[in-house]
Design an enzyme around this catalytic site. Structure first.
Site, short mmCIF file in Angstrom:
data_model
loop_
_atom_site.label_atom_id
_atom_site.label_comp_id
_atom_site.label_asym_id
_atom_site.label_seq_id
_atom_site.Cartn_x
_atom_site.Cartn_y
_atom_site.Cartn_z
N CYS A 299 55.23 21.33 -141.50
CA CYS A 299 53.91 21.51 -141.84
C CYS A 299 53.04 20.51 -141.07
O CYS A 299 52.97 19.77 -140.68
CB CYS A 299 53.87 21.24 -143.33
N ARG B 110 54.75 21.70 -133.84
CA ARG B 110 55.55 21.13 -135.07
C ARG B 110 56.35 22.19 -135.57
O ARG B 110 57.55 21.65 -136.14
CB ARG B 110 54.57 20.53 -135.88
N TRP C 297 56.00 25.04 -142.99
CA TRP C 297 57.16 25.19 -142.76
C TRP C 297 58.04 25.50 -144.05
O TRP C 297 58.27 24.30 -144.73
CB TRP C 297 57.73 24.31 -141.76
N ASN D 9 51.83 18.51 -147.28
CA ASN D 9 52.99 18.17 -146.63
C ASN D 9 54.05 17.38 -147.19
O ASN D 9 53.45 16.39 -147.93
CB ASN D 9 52.76 17.54 -145.34
N GLY D 10 55.15 17.83 -147.26
CA GLY D 10 56.27 17.03 -148.01
C GLY D 10 57.00 17.62 -149.25
O GLY D 10 56.84 18.96 -149.02
N GLU E 13 73.95 15.82 -126.02
CA GLU E 13 72.72 16.51 -125.78
C GLU E 13 72.37 17.55 -124.99
O GLU E 13 71.61 18.57 -125.53
CB GLU E 13 71.74 15.39 -124.99
N LYS F 167 70.65 20.92 -126.85
CA LYS F 167 69.59 21.60 -125.88
C LYS F 167 69.71 23.20 -125.94
O LYS F 167 68.88 23.94 -126.26
CB LYS F 167 69.25 21.22 -124.44
N GLU G 282 69.31 24.82 -129.57
CA GLU G 282 68.09 24.79 -129.98
C GLU G 282 67.29 26.11 -129.42
O GLU G 282 66.47 26.65 -130.20
CB GLU G 282 67.66 23.58 -129.80
N HIS H 123 93.30 17.51 -128.49
CA HIS H 123 93.34 17.58 -129.88
C HIS H 123 93.17 18.45 -130.63
O HIS H 123 92.56 18.35 -132.03
CB HIS H 123 92.99 15.96 -130.19
N LYS I 161 58.99 20.18 -134.70
CA LYS I 161 58.88 19.30 -133.81
C LYS I 161 58.96 17.86 -134.66
O LYS I 161 59.82 16.80 -134.25
CB LYS I 161 57.64 19.20 -133.02
C1 AGP Z 1 65.49 17.49 -130.11
O1 AGP Z 1 65.48 18.46 -129.15
C2 AGP Z 1 65.31 17.89 -131.52
N1 AGP Z 1 64.17 18.64 -131.56
C3 AGP Z 1 65.44 16.92 -132.74
O2 AGP Z 1 66.88 16.67 -132.68
C4 AGP Z 1 64.75 15.61 -132.67
O3 AGP Z 1 65.20 14.91 -131.61
C5 AGP Z 1 64.94 15.04 -134.07
O4 AGP Z 1 64.50 15.67 -135.01
C6 AGP Z 1 64.45 13.53 -134.07
O5 AGP Z 1 63.10 13.53 -133.98
P1 AGP Z 1 62.24 12.08 -133.76
O6 AGP Z 1 62.92 11.69 -132.04
O7 AGP Z 1 60.70 12.61 -133.52
O8 AGP Z 1 62.79 11.22 -134.66
#
Ligand code: AGP
Length: 610
Positions: free
Chosen positions: A2, A27, A75, A100-101, A483, A487, A490, A506, A605
């Site tokens: 949000c 975001r 959101w 927000n929250g 990672e 990516k 996502e 395993h 974000k």
């Molecule tokens: C990364 O591509 C993500 N969108 C997500 O995993 C992100 O790294 C995570 O939410 C942590 O965010 P921050 O680094 O702002 O704490």
């Protein structure tokens, strides 16, 4: 997640609010809305599901006016993605609220307020804020007093902005758990959840502290702390350079940010590393004296930042001889853990506002860590303000939800932390020299690595119709495989799993067939022969592999394996270099699939709720 923007001005604030919302789009959100007050006391509210542009178009038709206003991108947490659930929420067409929250006790509040005759028109927790403030107005002498009374009833997290139709000269804001920043203008003032929203109108900011309530008018900002005492908060001049509308000629922010990596890594190193090595106290004043005592490092983070922490563990133990644990913040904060002697707590975060990481830091402070350090990209963020030491990664604004340049600058920071801690833990001169030289070569190596784009575009074509994939790496490349998998899932929505390749037999070998592409990261290091055996295990079971390999590794393309050569680099920076082709692969696959690269579905974000 949000986003909030608010303004109190003489001019019409609609454009400011809508521009602010656009600047918060990165975001992640699923609906948007705005409420405006005019000096004659009329309240206009417009809300839409979908993109901010839908809201802009709707407002265009209505020609909304107002010199005081609040706006929000939502959101969804409580209640589906509907116009009725979008903010602002109102009570009796008088009190309007954005939030927000999460108000955790909203069910109880809702029952009590319903019993008093308040009618709920949404499924949200936020609507209870509007009615609670409205109810408090019955006894309070002002909106400020009503909000101060109301917040005592809320459990959970809130960054909220409230306005009263009967007094269009002010908004009242309250922060607990969700960040809010006041923007100071000339004869007008602003509020937002993120300074990014207000950059077109001001560079002067006040970051509210936990428990603060503030009253904002055109000419004044009055802040009260948790105890209700009036307080002064520091005014910070922001030097963030960012034009949210500027993709610099790239098709997406993500691609722009991938290509910015040589520059931002160079910035991250500047004045911190010279020919002789690490400059003293680059982690903050007094940091070196503290590091001298550190015997253990506990790293806490989420998502991509957690992967940076996992990579750091390999480096800290291998080069700096410092033991290290790494944990996901949402796990750490809810379990009992043992604090090692002389343990340094390190949080990592792009945003500095991730709710779980922040909560873990607050918990760790009670547990007795010797000090806390945050490696963070946003100056003035909550993690920076609440940690003993902070180290800014200098990646610049990262708009794409999928983290790219934030990650590689985090890794760069961790190599510097390895040098800083290794100095006091008998790091060998040859290892120190190897890391220093490798870091000096890093920006140029990143530039060279970015030139392999063409091969990756071709590979993405073969990949895009797949539904599953497996990423393999060993040693410090295992977190890089993780990672890479994150990516891909996502932004292309392809299911991707990462394994340390020694784990294949395993379990995951059972998945191998021609429909399960296997991506392998293969630098020329001491684990290469082991990795080659793992590759043969996949080949023997009919697997199709895509291998990112140093050209000296002698991997060659054939029917079952496509090899993409990655420039040779020094061992300490190999995890950073091998990140690049995996970022590019996920980007080009997403491009072919036509997904929303910069704002992938369901994601935010900055994850400011747990
Ligand atoms: C990364 O591509 C993500 N969108 C997500 O995993 C992100 O790294 C995570 O939410 C942590 O965010 P921050 O680094 O702002 O704490």
């Amino acid at each position: 997640m949000c986003g909030i923007v608010g303004a109190v001005a003489e001019r019409n604030v609609v454009e400011i609010l809508l521009e602010g919302l656009k600047r918060l789009e990165y975001r992640g959100y699923d609906s948007a809305g705005v409420a405006l007050l005019q000096s004659d006391g009329s309240l206009t509210r417009v809300r839409r599901t979908g993109k901010v542009q839908e809201l802009v178009d709707a407002i265009g038709e209505d020609e909304a006016l107002g010199s005081t206003g609040i706006a929000h991108t939502r959101w969804a947490t409580h209640g589906g993605v509907t116009e009725a659930n979008a903010h602002p929420h109102v009570s009796d067409e008088r009190i309007a609220v954005v939030h927000n929250g999460i108000i955790e006790n909203y069910q109880t509040l809702r029952e009590n307020l319903s019993a008093k005759g308040y009618r709920f028109t949404s499924d949200t927790d936020t609507e209870t804020i509007a009615h609670t403030v409205n109810e408090a107005m019955k006894t309070a002498g002002s909106l400020l007093e009503a909000v101060q009374q109301a917040v005592t009833q809320f459990h959970g997290a809130y960054g909220t902005v409230i306005m009263d139709k009967q007094d269009p000269s002010r908004v009242v804001v309250a922060r607990s758990g969700s960040p809010l920043v006041i923007g100071l203008g000339l004869g007008e003032n602003f509020i937002a959840s993120d300074q990014m929203a207000l950059l077109p109108v001001t560079r002067r900011f006040i970051f509210l502290e936990e428990g603060d309530v503030a009253e904002i008018t055109r000419r004044s900002v009055t802040i009260f702390d948790k105890q209700g005492n009036e307080v002064e908060r520091e005014v910070i001049e922001s030097n963030i350079e960012h034009d949210a509308g500027d993709k610099g000629g790239y098709r997406h922010y993500m691609l722009k940010e991938i290509h910015e990596q040589p520059t931002v890594v160079r910035n991250a190193l500047q004045h911190r590393l010279d020919e002789k090595g690490l400059v003293a106290d680059v982690f903050g004043s007094g940091a070196d004296a503290l590091f001298e005592k550190v015997k253990h490092v506990q790293i806490i983070a989420c998502g991509t930042s957690y992967h940076a922490g996992m990579t750091a563990r390999y480096w800290l133990e291998q080069y700096a001889n410092v033991s290290c644990n790494v944990e996901i913040a949402s796990e750490f904060r809810y379990r009992k853990s043992v604090v090692h002697e002389n343990s340094l707590l390190v949080t990592i975060s792009q945003s500095g506002e991730t709710a779980d990481t922040l909560a873990a830091l607050r918990l760790a402070k009670e547990l007795g860590y010797m000090a806390s350090l945050t490696i963070c990209n946003v100056p003035g963020s909550s993690l920076v303000r609440e940690s003993d030491l902070s180290f800014m990664t200098r990646a610049g604004a990262e708009i794409g939800v999928a983290s790219t340049k934030a990650f590689t600058t985090q890794l760069t920071a961790f190599l510097m932390l390895t040098l800083a801690l290794g100095k006091y833990n008998s790091m060998s001169a040859s290892d120190e020299n190897a890391i220093v030289q490798a870091l000096h070569s890093l920006p140029a190596k990143l530039e060279e690595t970015l030139t392999i784009t063409q091969g990756i575009e071709d590979l993405a074509e073969e990949f895009a119709d797949k539904h599953h994939s497996l990423f393999l790496g060993r040693g410090d490349q295992y977190p890089i495989a993780m990672e890479g998998a994150l990516k891909l899932k996502e932004i292309s929505y392809i299911h991707a799993e990462a394994y340390a390749s020694g784990e294949l037999k395993h379990g995951p070998l059972a998945l191998i067939d021609e429909e399960m592409p296997v991506i392998v990261v293969a630098p020329n290091n001491e684990l290469l022969e082991k990795l080659k055996s793992n590759v043969e295990e996949v080949r023997a079971r009919g697997g199709i592999m895509y291998v990112f390999a140093d050209k000296d590794t002698a991997f060659a393309s054939d029917d079952t394996m496509r090899v993409i050569n990655v420039p040779h680099c020094d061992a300490p920076i190999a995890p950073i270099i091998y990140t690049i082709p995996l970022q590019l692969l996920s980007y080009y696959v997403a491009l072919i699939k036509g997904t929303d690269v910069d704002q992938p579905r369901n994601l935010a974000k900055s994850v400011t709720v747990e």
